[in-house]
Write a protein that holds these residues in place. Structure first.
Motif, mmCIF file in Angstrom:
data_model
loop_
_atom_site.group_PDB
_atom_site.id
_atom_site.type_symbol
_atom_site.label_atom_id
_atom_site.label_comp_id
_atom_site.label_asym_id
_atom_site.label_seq_id
_atom_site.Cartn_x
_atom_site.Cartn_y
_atom_site.Cartn_z
ATOM 1 N N THR A 1 2.771 6.178 -2.290
ATOM 2 C CA THR A 1 3.875 7.135 -2.408
ATOM 3 C C THR A 1 4.048 7.601 -3.849
ATOM 4 O O THR A 1 4.317 8.780 -4.106
ATOM 5 C CB THR A 1 5.178 6.515 -1.877
ATOM 6 O OG1 THR A 1 5.011 6.178 -0.488
ATOM 7 C CG2 THR A 1 6.342 7.476 -2.019
ATOM 8 N N VAL A 2 3.892 6.686 -4.791
ATOM 9 C CA VAL A 2 3.940 7.074 -6.205
ATOM 10 C C VAL A 2 2.820 8.059 -6.515
ATOM 11 O O VAL A 2 3.032 9.079 -7.178
ATOM 12 C CB VAL A 2 3.832 5.830 -7.111
ATOM 13 C CG1 VAL A 2 3.714 6.253 -8.584
ATOM 14 C CG2 VAL A 2 5.041 4.922 -6.930
ATOM 15 N N ALA A 3 1.611 7.765 -6.027
ATOM 16 C CA ALA A 3 0.478 8.656 -6.262
ATOM 17 C C ALA A 3 0.677 10.001 -5.572
ATOM 18 O O ALA A 3 0.317 11.058 -6.124
ATOM 19 C CB ALA A 3 -0.812 8.001 -5.753
ATOM 20 N N PHE A 4 1.269 9.990 -4.378
ATOM 21 C CA PHE A 4 1.524 11.238 -3.647
ATOM 22 C C PHE A 4 2.474 12.135 -4.437
ATOM 23 O O PHE A 4 2.243 13.341 -4.593
ATOM 24 C CB PHE A 4 2.118 10.926 -2.276
ATOM 25 C CG PHE A 4 2.596 12.135 -1.520
ATOM 26 C CD1 PHE A 4 1.702 12.902 -0.785
ATOM 27 C CD2 PHE A 4 3.931 12.523 -1.553
ATOM 28 C CE1 PHE A 4 2.132 14.030 -0.089
ATOM 29 C CE2 PHE A 4 4.371 13.638 -0.868
ATOM 30 C CZ PHE A 4 3.468 14.397 -0.137
ATOM 31 N N ALA B 1 0.826 -1.202 0.000
ATOM 32 C CA ALA B 1 0.000 0.000 0.000
ATOM 33 C C ALA B 1 0.864 1.257 0.000
ATOM 34 O O ALA B 1 0.590 2.216 -0.732
ATOM 35 C CB ALA B 1 -0.928 -0.013 1.212
ATOM 36 N N ALA B 2 1.903 1.265 0.822
ATOM 37 C CA ALA B 2 2.749 2.460 0.925
ATOM 38 C C ALA B 2 3.477 2.745 -0.385
ATOM 39 O O ALA B 2 3.648 3.909 -0.760
ATOM 40 C CB ALA B 2 3.743 2.293 2.068
ATOM 41 N N ALA C 1 -5.111 7.308 1.229
ATOM 42 C CA ALA C 1 -4.648 5.942 0.973
ATOM 43 C C ALA C 1 -3.567 5.515 1.962
ATOM 44 O O ALA C 1 -3.379 4.309 2.188
ATOM 45 C CB ALA C 1 -4.126 5.827 -0.461
ATOM 46 N N TYR C 2 -2.849 6.478 2.549
ATOM 47 C CA TYR C 2 -1.862 6.103 3.560
ATOM 48 C C TYR C 2 -2.532 5.485 4.790
ATOM 49 O O TYR C 2 -1.872 4.808 5.587
ATOM 50 C CB TYR C 2 -1.034 7.313 3.982
ATOM 51 C CG TYR C 2 0.139 7.582 3.066
ATOM 52 C CD1 TYR C 2 1.132 6.631 2.879
ATOM 53 C CD2 TYR C 2 0.266 8.794 2.391
ATOM 54 C CE1 TYR C 2 2.210 6.867 2.033
ATOM 55 C CE2 TYR C 2 1.340 9.053 1.552
ATOM 56 C CZ TYR C 2 2.309 8.090 1.370
ATOM 57 O OH TYR C 2 3.369 8.328 0.536
#
Length: 393
Positions: A239-242, A234-235, A371-372
């Protein structure tokens, strides 16, 4: 004793440096094959959906058969099983690449992916079992497991970068070709080192039933490992999306590398520390720290601050995983140790895909920050599972 001296001491054991080094090379497919399959299939079909499905077939088969391979490794010995598995893995991967390049029916590609994933040599479990065999002092075994945690982080830093670079700048097949060569040659070289190989523990009617698996300890550890796998999967996606939301998508790899760097540094230090508390206590505190490390991510709104928080959060990863393997080695019977190690490795691997899927859904509907919370929830589950460990371990 300095950290370097602690590692030098264990590597001075005859054959230790060689089987650890070949084990590192043989593990490269763990971080390269899944991504390489996605890049290859997408370049041929133009569909990320098909590419993801083929990669999923590979990962699911690996998760389902890893424990079976672990049981065979304990019963028949590492040399025989790894040599066979590595050859099957290599052939299946070549068939997979050929089926994609030649335009065979997609069913053939799925089948080849499943065979490749199911036969992937369980090198990580074998290396740790071999360390348990060649070392006697618990402190030395702790150092060895920390060394392998550092090796794992190295694989997960180098592998994705290497396969992506080769696939995008040379040819989509190139990345998988390196993974195949590394996996097969590394596994065969590892399997050939018989002097440090643990003896097989075959069980039949004459030897009696196999010793029981201590599920009272193993089950919570497995649940915690799976939850941490969800956290990692998930992370990574989040992180890519962030980074993309922040207009700095190119920084995603750097953020993930910083996270892995924190774990690598902590793993190196962990191996040199003479712990006064047992591994069960360290698993409890480590899982709790992992959950706490995920809590601030929801509130971060700049790339540089995210890097700082991820670096700090990474410090909890390796110590938790090292303690998990140390506790597994302590409670699982020697004749089933590879199987026990494989259960933990399978839990981690099996959790990554669901974690990535769930977080991707949340990103699409609520954004990266929300999502985090998926990673936070997985960390809480891992912390709760750790509390179920017997207090005497």
């Amino acid at each position: 004793m300095t950290a370097v001296a602690a590692y030098r001491r264990i590597l001075k054991n005859p054959g230790a440096a060689l089987f650890s080094a070949t084990g590192l090379v043989a593990r490269l497919p763990i971080s390269m094959a899944g991504l390489g399959i996605v890049l290859l299939v997408e370049s041929s079909t133009g569909s990320y959906g098909v590419a993801g499905a083929v990669s999923a077939a590979y990962m699911v088969a690996n998760a389902l058969l890893a424990i079976v391979q672990g049981r065979l490794l304990d019963a028949l010995g590492q040399g025989r099983v790894l040599a066979t598995a590595s050859v099957v893995f290599g052939i299946a991967m070549v068939v997979l690449v050929t089926s994609v390049e030649a335009g065979w029916p997609i069913g053939a590609t799925y089948a080849a992916a499943a065979f490749a994933g199911g036969s992937l040599p369980q090198i990580g479990s074998c290396v740790r079992t071999r360390w348990s065999y060649v070392l006697e002092a618990p402190a030395d075994k702790q150092t060895a497991y920390a060394l392998e945690a550092v090796a794992d982080e190295t694989v997960f830093i180098i592998g994705p970068i290497l396969v992506t670079l080769l696939a995008t700048t040379v040819d989509p097949v190139a990345g998988l070709a390196v993974a195949i060569v590394a996996g097969v040659s590394g596994s065969l070289a590892f399997a050939a080192q018989r002097a440090t190989e643990p003896p097989p523990h075959r069980h039949d009617h004459s030897t009696g039933a196999r010793p029981p698996m201590p599920w009272r300890t193993v089950a919570p550890l497995a649940v915690g490992s799976a939850a941490l796998g969800v956290l990692f999967g998930a992370a990574e996606v989040t992180t890519v999306a962030f980074a993309d939301e922040q207009g700095n998508e190119a920084y995603a790899g750097g953020l993930l590398a910083v996270w892995a760097l924190g774990s690598l540094v902590a793993g190196f230090v962990t191996g040199a520390v003479a712990w006064k508390r047992g591994p069960a206590v360290r698993v409890r505190w480590g899982a709790f720290a992992m959950a706490c490390a995920m809590a601030p991510l929801y509130f971060v709104d700049t790339v540089w601050l995210m890097g700082v928080v991820l670096l700090a959060g990474g410090l909890a990863i390796a110590p938790t995983l090292v303690a998990t393997m140390s506790l597994t080695e302590r409670v699982v019977p020697g004749s089933r140790l590879t199987e026990g190690m494989a259960i933990m490795q399978t839990g981690l691997v099996a959790g990554v895909a669901p974690g990535a899927t769930i977080s991707g859904f949340v990103v699409d509907h609520q954004g990266a920050s929300a999502a985090y919370l998926v990673s936070l929830g997985a960390g809480v589950v891992a912390a709760l599972a750790a509390q179920l460990l017997p207090r005497g371990d």
